[in-house]
Design a protein around this motif. Structure first.
Motif, mmCIF file in Angstrom:
data_model
loop_
_atom_site.group_PDB
_atom_site.id
_atom_site.type_symbol
_atom_site.label_atom_id
_atom_site.label_comp_id
_atom_site.label_asym_id
_atom_site.label_seq_id
_atom_site.Cartn_x
_atom_site.Cartn_y
_atom_site.Cartn_z
ATOM 1 N N CYS A 13 0.955 -1.029 0.369
ATOM 2 C CA CYS A 13 -0.054 -0.217 0.124
ATOM 3 C C CYS A 13 0.779 1.363 0.745
ATOM 4 O O CYS A 13 1.606 1.085 1.073
ATOM 5 C CB CYS A 13 -0.936 0.077 1.549
ATOM 6 S SG CYS A 13 -1.717 1.205 1.572
ATOM 7 N N LEU A 20 -1.133 -4.699 -0.042
ATOM 8 C CA LEU A 20 -2.541 -4.870 -0.936
ATOM 9 C C LEU A 20 -2.824 -6.474 -1.167
ATOM 10 O O LEU A 20 -2.296 -7.565 -1.446
ATOM 11 C CB LEU A 20 -2.334 -4.252 -2.080
ATOM 12 C CG LEU A 20 -1.780 -2.457 -1.864
ATOM 13 C CD1 LEU A 20 -1.119 -2.422 -3.279
ATOM 14 C CD2 LEU A 20 -2.143 -2.054 -1.258
ATOM 15 N N ILE A 21 -4.369 -6.494 -1.132
ATOM 16 C CA ILE A 21 -4.803 -7.706 -2.227
ATOM 17 C C ILE A 21 -5.638 -7.482 -2.930
ATOM 18 O O ILE A 21 -5.571 -6.147 -3.566
ATOM 19 C CB ILE A 21 -6.079 -7.735 -0.560
ATOM 20 C CG1 ILE A 21 -6.642 -6.931 -0.352
ATOM 21 C CG2 ILE A 21 -5.488 -8.797 1.053
ATOM 22 C CD1 ILE A 21 -8.003 -7.789 0.423
ATOM 23 N N THR A 22 -5.737 -8.535 -3.392
ATOM 24 C CA THR A 22 -6.394 -8.596 -4.878
ATOM 25 C C THR A 22 -7.842 -8.782 -4.417
ATOM 26 O O THR A 22 -8.370 -9.766 -3.834
ATOM 27 C CB THR A 22 -6.171 -9.668 -5.918
ATOM 28 O OG1 THR A 22 -5.023 -9.157 -6.330
ATOM 29 C CG2 THR A 22 -6.634 -9.579 -6.972
ATOM 30 N N THR A 23 -8.966 -7.737 -5.135
ATOM 31 C CA THR A 23 -10.007 -7.969 -4.865
ATOM 32 C C THR A 23 -10.976 -7.960 -6.011
ATOM 33 O O THR A 23 -12.180 -7.654 -5.762
ATOM 34 C CB THR A 23 -10.916 -6.929 -3.940
ATOM 35 O OG1 THR A 23 -10.618 -5.379 -4.535
ATOM 36 C CG2 THR A 23 -9.762 -6.262 -1.970
ATOM 37 N N ARG A 24 -10.487 -7.651 -7.033
ATOM 38 C CA ARG A 24 -11.543 -7.208 -8.329
ATOM 39 C C ARG A 24 -10.539 -8.199 -9.378
ATOM 40 O O ARG A 24 -9.423 -7.758 -9.484
ATOM 41 C CB ARG A 24 -11.656 -6.218 -8.649
ATOM 42 C CG ARG A 24 -12.703 -6.056 -9.562
ATOM 43 C CD ARG A 24 -13.113 -4.508 -10.153
ATOM 44 N NE ARG A 24 -14.356 -4.222 -8.847
ATOM 45 C CZ ARG A 24 -15.699 -4.567 -8.510
ATOM 46 N NH1 ARG A 24 -16.350 -5.302 -9.402
ATOM 47 N NH2 ARG A 24 -15.942 -4.483 -7.245
ATOM 48 N N ALA A 35 -16.061 -10.473 -8.239
ATOM 49 C CA ALA A 35 -14.768 -9.286 -6.721
ATOM 50 C C ALA A 35 -15.137 -10.461 -6.068
ATOM 51 O O ALA A 35 -15.894 -11.205 -5.912
ATOM 52 C CB ALA A 35 -16.402 -8.222 -6.950
ATOM 53 N N GLY A 36 -14.292 -10.559 -4.992
ATOM 54 C CA GLY A 36 -13.827 -10.444 -3.688
ATOM 55 C C GLY A 36 -12.819 -10.482 -2.911
ATOM 56 O O GLY A 36 -11.855 -10.161 -3.552
ATOM 57 N N GLU A 37 -11.977 -11.608 -2.081
ATOM 58 C CA GLU A 37 -10.591 -11.832 -1.585
ATOM 59 C C GLU A 37 -9.765 -12.398 -2.124
ATOM 60 O O GLU A 37 -10.656 -13.772 -1.843
ATOM 61 C CB GLU A 37 -10.440 -11.216 -0.316
ATOM 62 C CG GLU A 37 -9.144 -11.355 0.439
ATOM 63 C CD GLU A 37 -8.789 -10.699 1.464
ATOM 64 O OE1 GLU A 37 -8.063 -11.348 2.321
ATOM 65 O OE2 GLU A 37 -10.157 -9.832 2.629
ATOM 66 N N PHE A 38 -8.798 -12.741 -3.213
ATOM 67 C CA PHE A 38 -8.291 -13.461 -3.894
ATOM 68 C C PHE A 38 -7.442 -13.800 -2.493
ATOM 69 O O PHE A 38 -6.081 -12.815 -2.940
ATOM 70 C CB PHE A 38 -8.129 -13.442 -5.207
ATOM 71 C CG PHE A 38 -9.452 -13.172 -5.698
ATOM 72 C CD1 PHE A 38 -10.279 -14.638 -6.080
ATOM 73 C CD2 PHE A 38 -10.331 -11.865 -6.408
ATOM 74 C CE1 PHE A 38 -11.502 -13.809 -6.901
ATOM 75 C CE2 PHE A 38 -10.951 -11.420 -6.903
ATOM 76 C CZ PHE A 38 -12.028 -12.659 -7.155
ATOM 77 N N HIS A 40 -2.677 -14.673 -2.539
ATOM 78 C CA HIS A 40 -1.916 -13.658 -2.819
ATOM 79 C C HIS A 40 -0.403 -14.885 -3.773
ATOM 80 O O HIS A 40 -0.180 -15.683 -2.990
ATOM 81 C CB HIS A 40 -0.818 -13.403 -1.440
ATOM 82 C CG HIS A 40 0.473 -12.340 -2.073
ATOM 83 N ND1 HIS A 40 0.195 -11.452 -2.668
ATOM 84 C CD2 HIS A 40 1.405 -12.529 -1.267
ATOM 85 C CE1 HIS A 40 2.130 -10.774 -2.624
ATOM 86 N NE2 HIS A 40 2.638 -11.548 -1.703
#
Length: 128
Positions: A13, A20-24, A35-38, A40
């Motif tokens: 960040c 950071l996380i992937t959300t989309r 969309a969601g929490e994927f 790393h």
């Protein structure tokens, strides 16, 4: 359909420095989005130089002498770079796995251009 340029996503960040996380995720072809929490991807955080080192290492079937030749560096430098890569990927056990070079070897590597000053600074700091 022309392929859009690819950019590396940041892994930290820019505001607080946390991961950071992937959300989309999205499809360029049909526009669908998910969309969601994927999970790393450790390898996605590698820079170009680290990715090249990993590619060369894999292509040479783990032979650091071949890595040394391909990168045009000494064996201790190739080994040090690979150890740094392992540490970044969370695969190194501790600071004792960093290969040691003498101060003279480090300075010699910098003089020939085989080792950049930033890497030299890390190696020299580990000698103290």
């Amino acid at each position: 359909m022309s392929k859009a340029p690819t950019y590396r996503a940041p892994s930290d960040c820019p505001v607080c420095g946390d991961e950071l996380i992937t959300t989309r995720l999205g499809c360029r072809n049909c526009g669908s989005e998910l969309a969601g929490e994927f999970g790393h991807c450790d390898f996605c955080a590698l820079d170009e130089r680290e990715t090249e080192l990993l590619r060369v290492f894999l292509a040479s079937r783990g032979n650091l002498r071949e890595v040394e030749k391909h990168l045009g560096v000494s064996y201790p430098t190739a080994r040090a770079r690979f150890t740094e890569l392992l540490m970044k990927l969370g695969l190194g056990s501790d600071a004792n796995t960093v290969p040691t070079m003498t101060r003279e070897q480090v300075l010699s590597e910098v003089a020939t251009g085989a080792l950049d000053p930033a890497e030299a600074a890390v190696l020299l700091a580990n000698l103290d």
